[in-house]
Scaffold this active site. Sequence first.
Site, PDB file in Angstrom:
ATOM      1  N   CYS A   2      22.258  26.532  23.365  1.00  0.00           N
ATOM      2  CA  CYS A   2      22.644  25.620  24.434  1.00  0.00           C
ATOM      3  C   CYS A   2      23.665  26.251  25.369  1.00  0.00           C
ATOM      4  CB  CYS A   2      23.201  24.335  23.828  1.00  0.00           C
ATOM      5  SG  CYS A   2      23.923  23.218  25.033  1.00  0.00           S
ATOM      6  N   CYS A  53      27.275  24.302  26.058  1.00  0.00           N
ATOM      7  CA  CYS A  53      28.477  24.546  25.254  1.00  0.00           C
ATOM      8  C   CYS A  53      29.335  25.634  25.897  1.00  0.00           C
ATOM      9  CB  CYS A  53      28.097  24.948  23.831  1.00  0.00           C
ATOM     10  SG  CYS A  53      27.167  23.692  22.918  1.00  0.00           S
ATOM     11  N   CYS A  57      16.344  32.747  31.799  1.00  0.00           N
ATOM     12  CA  CYS A  57      16.614  32.472  30.380  1.00  0.00           C
ATOM     13  C   CYS A  57      16.151  33.631  29.500  1.00  0.00           C
ATOM     14  CB  CYS A  57      15.915  31.178  29.975  1.00  0.00           C
ATOM     15  SG  CYS A  57      15.886  30.879  28.201  1.00  0.00           S
ATOM     16  N   CYS A  82      13.437  32.667  26.970  1.00  0.00           N
ATOM     17  CA  CYS A  82      12.115  32.518  27.582  1.00  0.00           C
ATOM     18  C   CYS A  82      11.446  33.881  27.730  1.00  0.00           C
ATOM     19  CB  CYS A  82      12.232  31.846  28.943  1.00  0.00           C
ATOM     20  SG  CYS A  82      13.006  30.205  28.912  1.00  0.00           S
TER      21      CYS A  82
END
Length: 492
Positions: free
Chosen positions: A63, A66, A401, A404
């Site tokens: 994530c 965070c 990402c 990804c």
Amino acid sequence: SASFPPSRSRCCPLFPPRCPRAETCSSSGTILSLADDGGLMLEPVIHPSNLPLFNFISIFSRCGHCKKLAPEFEKAATRLKGTVQLAKVDCTAHSETCARFGVSGYPTLKIFRYGRDSAPYEGPRTAEGIYHYMKKQTGPDSVHLKTEEDLKTFVNNYDASIVGLEYLKAAGLLREQFRFAHTTDLKLGEEHGVTSETVLLFRPPRLDNMFEDSVVAFTDYLTISSLRRFVRDHIYGLCPHMTLENRDRLRVRDLLTAYYDLDYHHNIRGSNYWRNRVMKVVSKYARRGLTFSVANKKDFLSELEDDFGLGTSDGGELPFITIRSKLGHKYTMREEFTRDGRSLERFLDDYFAGRLKSYVKSEPVPERNSAAVKVVVAESFDDIVNDSDKDVLIQFYSPSCPHCKKLEPVYRELADTLYSDPNIVIAKMNAVDNDVPPGYDVQGYPTIYFAPVGKKDEPIRYEGGREVQDFLKFLKREASHSLAFSGSKDEL
């Protein structure tokens, strides 16, 4: 005269005197990290005399939220030192503790009051926002008003105020969102028609207008739930000021917003000039399922550009008008806002008549789409993913990402494996540059869903492993047909 107490301060903000378990916590800067050899020891921190804010995180989580929150949380902790203790818990190392407090995603922020999990933190995720939100949580649940001057001073505030008699328990449960005060002198309510015990809701003086009352009296039997319902239904009025702090609460309903150069700190009269023109029109549509608000366009520039395709030069000094439904549908008023309100009336008439086309942010539809992994954009989502004759596995990704990018060769191999199967589509969509349709909850990347034949309105979130065999095992279980491999007559 009542004294309005300053923010709570203590010489030892975290532990009660001579706490025997103080050594179970370690401090890094101004944020407390909670850990010991046997697990987390939260009790000293959530002692009834404290008001801590906990940030439940996972240091190994994918994530990005965070990581984004971490420096803001540290800055807020520095400003709140000696007033409110900020702490963090690593749920990777202490999963049982996090599960005990219902933590299922990261980061999760919780406020503890009177030694208990009081409420989820629902404020902004910036240092400034955290600071102001938590400062409001200090002091008593409700301010005691003794004189008429106390009352006038209390309600003359930027935010709405709630004043009542003998309702302190309810105020304690609702104080995370609202300001409370109370009095035992009924004479203070005579100006507002009060003759017996009641609760008065004072809307902010800066939002006074001719279309609604600025003070609303509670008339129901007083319970926590009835007071909560009263506040929810009346706190914002016909056309509230939407901010970064309250936007999520306003957007639980279908919402029209007028964006312009609004500034209630320095230009109340100018801010209300356009608001009054909006209210004159929307007051005619008040009970038709649509709610209304005004907002400072400078606070929402990126959102207007990304979500509605509106540039900073659009409209000039005139308001932008948008509608965002609770299901995620978006509409913009393309006609220029007119001071007589007629353009807004036409927009609302078209909206309620179903004549408006919703705005969808989309990349261009690819001219060629012959690769094994089909490229989906927002404009082609219905044609590909919601094809009633095909099962579709759709990956929502971000071009930047790293997870990804790591998945890409595996996902391509999966698509090659099933390329000759006419009943299944392996697809991907750039969720940064395309609107994600309702029904798909994309909070991180990659997020993968399966939209099977006959259940396009109930897509299944993929939570399995990231190898080809993991995907094939999932598809074998969920697909509406037997899977056929490329280059083989065999079926799985």
